[in-house]
Design a protein around this motif. Structure first.
Motif, PDB file in Angstrom:
ATOM      1  N   LEU A   1       0.827  -1.208   0.000  1.00  0.00           N
ATOM      2  CA  LEU A   1       0.000   0.000   0.000  1.00  0.00           C
ATOM      3  C   LEU A   1       0.862   1.259   0.000  1.00  0.00           C
ATOM      4  CD1 LEU A   1      -2.926  -0.824   2.462  1.00  0.00           C
ATOM      5  CD2 LEU A   1      -2.851  -1.004  -0.017  1.00  0.00           C
ATOM      6  N   ASP A   2       2.067   1.091   0.497  1.00  0.00           N
ATOM      7  CA  ASP A   2       2.993   2.216   0.551  1.00  0.00           C
ATOM      8  C   ASP A   2       3.476   2.641  -0.824  1.00  0.00           C
ATOM      9  OD1 ASP A   2       3.586   3.559   2.894  1.00  0.00           O
ATOM     10  OD2 ASP A   2       4.627   1.818   3.731  1.00  0.00           O
ATOM     11  N   TYR A   3       3.423   1.713  -1.752  1.00  0.00           N
ATOM     12  CA  TYR A   3       4.016   1.986  -3.060  1.00  0.00           C
ATOM     13  C   TYR A   3       2.999   2.234  -4.144  1.00  0.00           C
ATOM     14  CZ  TYR A   3       7.711   0.029  -0.312  1.00  0.00           C
ATOM     15  OH  TYR A   3       8.581  -0.217   0.701  1.00  0.00           O
ATOM     16  N   LEU A   4       1.754   2.310  -3.745  1.00  0.00           N
ATOM     17  CA  LEU A   4       0.712   2.544  -4.734  1.00  0.00           C
ATOM     18  C   LEU A   4       0.833   3.947  -5.292  1.00  0.00           C
ATOM     19  CD1 LEU A   4      -2.298   0.889  -2.923  1.00  0.00           C
ATOM     20  CD2 LEU A   4      -0.908  -0.016  -4.773  1.00  0.00           C
ATOM     21  N   ALA A   5       0.097   4.182  -6.388  1.00  0.00           N
ATOM     22  CA  ALA A   5       0.094   5.489  -7.029  1.00  0.00           C
ATOM     23  C   ALA A   5      -0.002   6.546  -5.937  1.00  0.00           C
ATOM     24  CB  ALA A   5      -1.077   5.583  -7.994  1.00  0.00           C
ATOM     25  N   THR A   6      -0.984   6.375  -5.103  1.00  0.00           N
ATOM     26  CA  THR A   6      -1.029   7.176  -3.885  1.00  0.00           C
ATOM     27  C   THR A   6      -1.025   6.202  -2.720  1.00  0.00           C
ATOM     28  OG1 THR A   6      -2.403   8.817  -4.968  1.00  0.00           O
ATOM     29  CG2 THR A   6      -2.334   8.840  -2.570  1.00  0.00           C
ATOM     30  N   PRO A   7      -0.072   6.332  -1.840  1.00  0.00           N
ATOM     31  CA  PRO A   7      -0.056   5.450  -0.675  1.00  0.00           C
ATOM     32  C   PRO A   7      -1.388   5.539   0.050  1.00  0.00           C
ATOM     33  CG  PRO A   7       2.005   6.621  -0.857  1.00  0.00           C
ATOM     34  CD  PRO A   7       1.110   7.187  -1.919  1.00  0.00           C
ATOM     35  N   LEU A   8      -1.984   4.395   0.275  1.00  0.00           N
ATOM     36  CA  LEU A   8      -3.344   4.362   0.808  1.00  0.00           C
ATOM     37  C   LEU A   8      -3.416   4.411   2.331  1.00  0.00           C
ATOM     38  CD1 LEU A   8      -5.535   1.804  -1.165  1.00  0.00           C
ATOM     39  CD2 LEU A   8      -5.503   4.295  -1.250  1.00  0.00           C
ATOM     40  N   THR A   9      -4.154   5.342   2.814  1.00  0.00           N
ATOM     41  CA  THR A   9      -4.496   5.358   4.231  1.00  0.00           C
ATOM     42  C   THR A   9      -5.399   4.161   4.501  1.00  0.00           C
ATOM     43  OG1 THR A   9      -4.300   7.755   4.439  1.00  0.00           O
ATOM     44  CG2 THR A   9      -5.762   6.642   5.997  1.00  0.00           C
ATOM     45  N   CYS A  10      -5.175   3.486   5.610  1.00  0.00           N
ATOM     46  CA  CYS A  10      -5.954   2.277   5.841  1.00  0.00           C
ATOM     47  C   CYS A  10      -6.239   2.012   7.305  1.00  0.00           C
ATOM     48  CB  CYS A  10      -5.224   1.070   5.258  1.00  0.00           C
ATOM     49  SG  CYS A  10      -3.812   0.610   6.262  1.00  0.00           S
ATOM     50  N   ILE A  11      -7.163   1.128   7.521  1.00  0.00           N
ATOM     51  CA  ILE A  11      -7.426   0.608   8.850  1.00  0.00           C
ATOM     52  C   ILE A  11      -6.613  -0.669   8.976  1.00  0.00           C
ATOM     53  CG2 ILE A  11      -9.136  -0.434  10.357  1.00  0.00           C
ATOM     54  CD1 ILE A  11      -9.541   2.519  10.041  1.00  0.00           C
ATOM     55  N   ALA A  12      -5.628  -0.660   9.862  1.00  0.00           N
ATOM     56  CA  ALA A  12      -4.743  -1.819   9.975  1.00  0.00           C
ATOM     57  C   ALA A  12      -5.192  -2.749  11.082  1.00  0.00           C
ATOM     58  CB  ALA A  12      -3.324  -1.346  10.236  1.00  0.00           C
ATOM     59  N   HIS A  13      -5.256  -4.017  10.777  1.00  0.00           N
ATOM     60  CA  HIS A  13      -5.533  -5.017  11.802  1.00  0.00           C
ATOM     61  C   HIS A  13      -4.227  -5.416  12.451  1.00  0.00           C
ATOM     62  CE1 HIS A  13      -8.881  -5.244   9.134  1.00  0.00           C
ATOM     63  NE2 HIS A  13      -9.505  -6.173   9.816  1.00  0.00           N
TER      64      HIS A  13
END
Lengths: 337, 337
Positions: free
Chosen positions: B282-294
């Motif tokens: 997710l860090d390397y996506l076009a835009t690093p995605l903010t997420c809910i991490a388990h």
DNA sequence: AATATTAGAACAAACGTTTGTTTTAAATAA
DNA sequence: TTATTTAAAACAAACGTTTGTTCTAATATT
């Protein structure tokens, strides 16, 4: 836990002997001339009581565990996770189950896992070996134990394997760089001694050679994010910074991207990148990554099929299969001149 | 494969009975007063012959398989792959092994897998249930079979579970949208009846409510890329196009991104996105995605610990644990006004 | 009618352990 | 010496199947 109902319960309820019940349940009714009504009765009761055979008893008698072991470096790597998923699914089709062992790329752990797994009376082993020591694996092979290596393998041994043509893979990728005008191409490799790595590096060199490019910029020593990161950092500081990088694994590529990001370098404008191992998420990266895709589904199917052909034929074949790699062109390579 | 040597071979060679050998090998020498020399003899010979106990025979007699089953939707989803990896590793520490079953989100397959697995005399089950049918699972629970649900669970039942607070999760994410000025927020949900989905949707609604935003734009019906893609397409065509989307799973988010790309819409400039489930990529996506991490590691450890505490204490506890979610803020949410 | 054949099913011996019970022989006590 | 205790180990019965063999009727053949 309520006691599992067993074959005897069915026999009692049906007023038949356990052997008859066993035969019906194993589809050997015809062979042993079990009457129609008896068959129906048994099947009906089995269903009613929700009978589930005790595999241990069955296995003990038959000597078959109906279990195949799969050893991979780590399920946390999407590439191996997909392999595990496919293989697991395939194996289930044969009525077998899979036990998965993870080595974390540590050869000592690999040996221990193997021992543990063997004590489970596994009937076969599919393994992505994680180093250059092969004795413990070759021992199994020479003892006629059904085994097949996937992805990585040992070139000089007769142990069967299913993999891709790694030489061709990196040759292809490198050629693609060259065709796009790149001359200063770096290659970040994984574990130096591993045969996949060796072959990939050879393919890389050969492609450069063929294109009369002399300097080969080969760095790194591990299939990890960390290695990719570290080596990319170094590469970016070279006076003659490469215009293209070939990452020999998805983990290495992740490291590359991390380093690019920190240095505010963008792909493919500032640098081009091709990675090994495909994954859906590669499509959504900052720049969709061109990659060498393994036909994981084919590899898995072939490997499983292979194990079972050894298992049933009882003769030890020594197939060594190299599947064709496919380059998935996305947009991480820029044409320069 | 050379015939496995067994306990009788050792007994013969040692001139002792098999029961004596068994007791020595099981560490019950003292308890049964086996002489020192006999003990040593047995152990030496066992080592010499490279004896590996036949687990099936042992299991058959003792009723213990030293096996825990793990059922997940698919290893191909990095989220579940990581869970599998962690749990597998944890379970190995106890000298147990893991068998992994995949359901493909199909409840019927889930039932079949469960049966197959049960026939392997598994001693415990860790499961990510894939639907709203709970009978087959609750049956195990009421029969005192060690079981624990992870990630997803059944709210109204007593089956133990370890998960995250899903309500809080989406509440958190939604609030974050709101705090960044978003008012028209859409939520693409997964399987409607699944409790994680229900709770996430509730949290979503509650956060909007608290912020006096009335219209809630909740669409979708599956935890798949396809669903995410389709629903995003629709959302983008609404006259009042949402400024933010909350994707209730990583697969859904992938679908979103696919749709964005096709429509040439960029994150977060044109639209903001938060997804559930974290992953390095997710860090390397076009835009690093903010997420809910388990907290996958914690969930896995707790679940395994839990299973073994039931196994050893023999008393059925019914812990239901909800861990705190963490929002990993990257850069897929834009502040608007 | 006597014998042979066959369909249908039961018997019983494994498979390699674990474990409750018994046996043996030596040591101690009476 | 005889009886009792104890240390050491053997016996034997499971565990739930599979499977080679045997048994029993009923039917077919002579």
């Amino acid at each position: 836990m309520a006691a599992q109902i067993n074959i005897r319960d069915i026999a009692d309820k049906a007023g038949l002997s356990i052997s008859t019940v066993s035969r019906v349940l194993n589809g050997k009714a015809k062979e042993y001339r079990i009457g129609k009504k008896s068959q129906e009765k048994v099947i009906k009761i089995a269903k009613e009581l929700n009978y589930v055979p005790n595999q241990f008893a069955a296995n003990l008698k038959s000597g078959k565990s109906k279990t195949i072991a799969l050893i991979v470096p780590s399920l946390n790597n999407p590439f191996f996770a997909e392999i595990a998923s496919r293989i697991n699914t395939e194996i289930r089709k044969y009525g077998y189950i899979t036990i998965i062992g993870e080595t974390g790329e540590d050869q000592e752990i690999e040996k221990k896992e193997l021992q543990q797994l063997m004590s489970r009376n596994i009937e076969g082993l599919i393994i992505v070996p994680c180093g250059n020591q092969w004795e413990h694996i070759n021992n199994l092979y020479t003892q006629d134990f059904p085994i097949v290596c996937i992805d990585r393998y040992f070139e000089d041994l007769k142990i069967p394997f299913v993999s891709i043509n790694n030489y061709e893979s990196s040759f292809l990728a490198t050629k693609y760089f060259v065709d796009n005008g790149h001359k200063n191409i770096a290659c970040i490799q994984g574990v130096k001694e591993s045969n996949t790595n060796i072959l990939r590096v050879e393919g890389f060199k050969a492609a450069l050679n063929e294109s009369d490019i002399e300097s080969s910029n080969i760095v790194g020593n591990d299939f990890t994010v960390k290695n990719g990161y570290k080596e990319t950092k170094h590469l970016l500081q070279q006076e003659q910074r490469p215009t293209a990088i070939l990452a020999l694994s998805n983990t290495i590529a992740m490291g590359c991207m991390k380093a690019f990001k920190e240095a505010d370098i963008s792909v493919p404008d500032d640098i081009s990148l091709i990675t090994f191992d495909d994954h859906p998420y590669l499509d959504y990266l900052a720049t969709p990554l061109t990659c060498i895709a393994h036909p994981i589904k084919d590899i898995s199917k072939k490997a499983v099929k292979f194990i079972f052909s050894i298992l049933t034929d009882k003769k030890l074949r020594s197939d060594q299969v190299l599947l064709k790699p496919k380059m998935k062109i996305r947009s991480s390579v820029k044409a320069i001149d």
